[in-house]
Motif scaffolding. Structure first.
Motif, PDB file in Angstrom:
ATOM      1  N   LEU A 155       0.812  -1.220   0.000  1.00  0.00           N
ATOM      2  CA  LEU A 155       0.000   0.000   0.000  1.00  0.00           C
ATOM      3  C   LEU A 155       0.842   1.266   0.000  1.00  0.00           C
ATOM      4  CD1 LEU A 155      -2.713   1.543   0.435  1.00  0.00           C
ATOM      5  CD2 LEU A 155      -2.380   1.184   2.894  1.00  0.00           C
ATOM      6  N   LEU A 156       1.947   1.281   0.730  1.00  0.00           N
ATOM      7  CA  LEU A 156       2.657   2.530   1.000  1.00  0.00           C
ATOM      8  C   LEU A 156       3.582   2.968  -0.128  1.00  0.00           C
ATOM      9  CD1 LEU A 156       3.560   1.857   4.739  1.00  0.00           C
ATOM     10  CD2 LEU A 156       1.684   3.228   3.836  1.00  0.00           C
ATOM     11  N   GLN A 157       4.289   2.038  -0.731  1.00  0.00           N
ATOM     12  CA  GLN A 157       5.295   2.408  -1.719  1.00  0.00           C
ATOM     13  C   GLN A 157       4.733   3.241  -2.876  1.00  0.00           C
ATOM     14  OE1 GLN A 157       8.342   2.586  -1.819  1.00  0.00           O
ATOM     15  NE2 GLN A 157       8.977   2.587  -3.953  1.00  0.00           N
ATOM     16  N   PRO A 158       3.572   2.902  -3.459  1.00  0.00           N
ATOM     17  CA  PRO A 158       3.060   3.733  -4.563  1.00  0.00           C
ATOM     18  C   PRO A 158       2.704   5.155  -4.149  1.00  0.00           C
ATOM     19  CG  PRO A 158       2.013   1.569  -4.553  1.00  0.00           C
ATOM     20  CD  PRO A 158       2.761   1.688  -3.267  1.00  0.00           C
ATOM     21  N   LEU A 159       2.497   5.402  -2.859  1.00  0.00           N
ATOM     22  CA  LEU A 159       2.140   6.747  -2.414  1.00  0.00           C
ATOM     23  C   LEU A 159       3.306   7.718  -2.519  1.00  0.00           C
ATOM     24  CD1 LEU A 159       0.090   5.876   0.804  1.00  0.00           C
ATOM     25  CD2 LEU A 159      -0.780   6.333  -1.494  1.00  0.00           C
ATOM     26  N   PHE A 160       4.523   7.199  -2.562  1.00  0.00           N
ATOM     27  CA  PHE A 160       5.704   8.055  -2.539  1.00  0.00           C
ATOM     28  C   PHE A 160       6.587   7.868  -3.763  1.00  0.00           C
ATOM     29  CE2 PHE A 160       4.635   6.816   1.864  1.00  0.00           C
ATOM     30  CZ  PHE A 160       4.207   8.051   2.316  1.00  0.00           C
ATOM     31  N   SER A 161       6.065   7.275  -4.797  1.00  0.00           N
ATOM     32  CA  SER A 161       6.844   7.084  -6.018  1.00  0.00           C
ATOM     33  C   SER A 161       5.955   7.369  -7.216  1.00  0.00           C
ATOM     34  CB  SER A 161       7.404   5.655  -6.093  1.00  0.00           C
ATOM     35  OG  SER A 161       6.351   4.709  -6.082  1.00  0.00           O
ATOM     36  N   MET A 162       6.582   7.797  -8.287  1.00  0.00           N
ATOM     37  CA  MET A 162       5.868   8.110  -9.515  1.00  0.00           C
ATOM     38  C   MET A 162       6.509   7.354 -10.673  1.00  0.00           C
ATOM     39  SD  MET A 162       5.263  12.226  -9.199  1.00  0.00           S
ATOM     40  CE  MET A 162       4.440  12.226 -10.799  1.00  0.00           C
ATOM     41  N   PRO A 163       5.700   6.877 -11.602  1.00  0.00           N
ATOM     42  CA  PRO A 163       6.290   6.220 -12.778  1.00  0.00           C
ATOM     43  C   PRO A 163       7.056   7.223 -13.622  1.00  0.00           C
ATOM     44  CG  PRO A 163       3.930   6.537 -13.069  1.00  0.00           C
ATOM     45  CD  PRO A 163       4.233   6.910 -11.648  1.00  0.00           C
TER      46      PRO A 163
END
Length: 220
Positions: A155-163
């Protein structure tokens, strides 16, 4: 950067002032380059140590944000290699420690610190509940990897990274037709009218009152 956070003297010096700006930068770099952190548990421990409460509010906010970034990346890595025996207790312990350390900051006087802490604690509460409800699978039961790990770890990793953004073609704008009835060159807000020049009457001499370079007055 981790060495800076590990040095207790960086937080409070002999004059009672810490190296707030240096610590702000160190915490930000750790959060942005969380991929480089090999020992996530140790790094998170530095980011949530009790001494951070003496730092300026903006620095505390960066510490909290970087802590959840490092934890989120670590959780995603653990999910990719999930093993109930090796990872379940470690994930529960780290989530509980992080949530417990950030809980006091939900009542911080600074609004930004309070908001970040409250958001992180809420996310961790969901993750902790999912980990607590997770039932370890028997080793003898063959299951796909996606069915073994708790979904909340991702859940958390996509909140702080962008493609990565794809490059934009040079003629991309030409393929977009202009909107009908809209003048893109028109003012959205009309510019103010030019200011009129104001003459100071006290320092202004009428031409009729001058004679031979000096002022003269007529008897009234």
């Amino acid at each position: 950067m981790v060495r800076v956070l590990a040095d207790a003297s960086s937080f409070v010096d002999d004059d009672g002032d810490g190296c707030g700006e240096v610590l702000w930068a160190a915490a930000w770099i750790i959060g942005e380059y969380r991929v480089e952190q090999k020992d996530a548990h140790r790094v998170i421990g530095y980011l949530i140590q009790p001494s951070i409460k003496f730092l300026p509010a903006d620095t505390i906010a960066v510490f909290l944000q970087s802590a959840i970034k490092v934890f989120g990346y670590w959780a995603a890595e653990v999910a990719a290699e999930w093993n109930d025996t090796a990872h379940l207790n470690a994930a529960r312990r780290m989530a509980d420690e992080l949530s417990g350390a950030l809980e006091p900051f939900t009542a911080h006087a600074d609004v930004e610190v309070q908001e970040r802490a409250a958001n992180i604690v809420a996310l961790l509460a969901f993750l902790c509940a999912d980990l607590a409800a997770h039932t370890p699978q028997p080793v003898s039961t063959p299951s796909p990897r996606a069915e073994l790990d708790p979904d909340s770890l991702l859940l958390l990793q996509p909140l702080f990274s962008m493609p990565d953004s794809r490059p934009l073609a040079l003629d991309a704008q030409t393929s977009v037709p202009p909107l009908m009835g809209i003048d893109l060159d028109a003012w959205i807000v009309p510019p103010p009218a030019p200011a009129r020049r104001v003459v100071d009457n006290e320092n202004y001499d009428e031409p009729s009152t001058r004679k031979n370079g000096s002022r003269w007055f007529t008897n009234l």
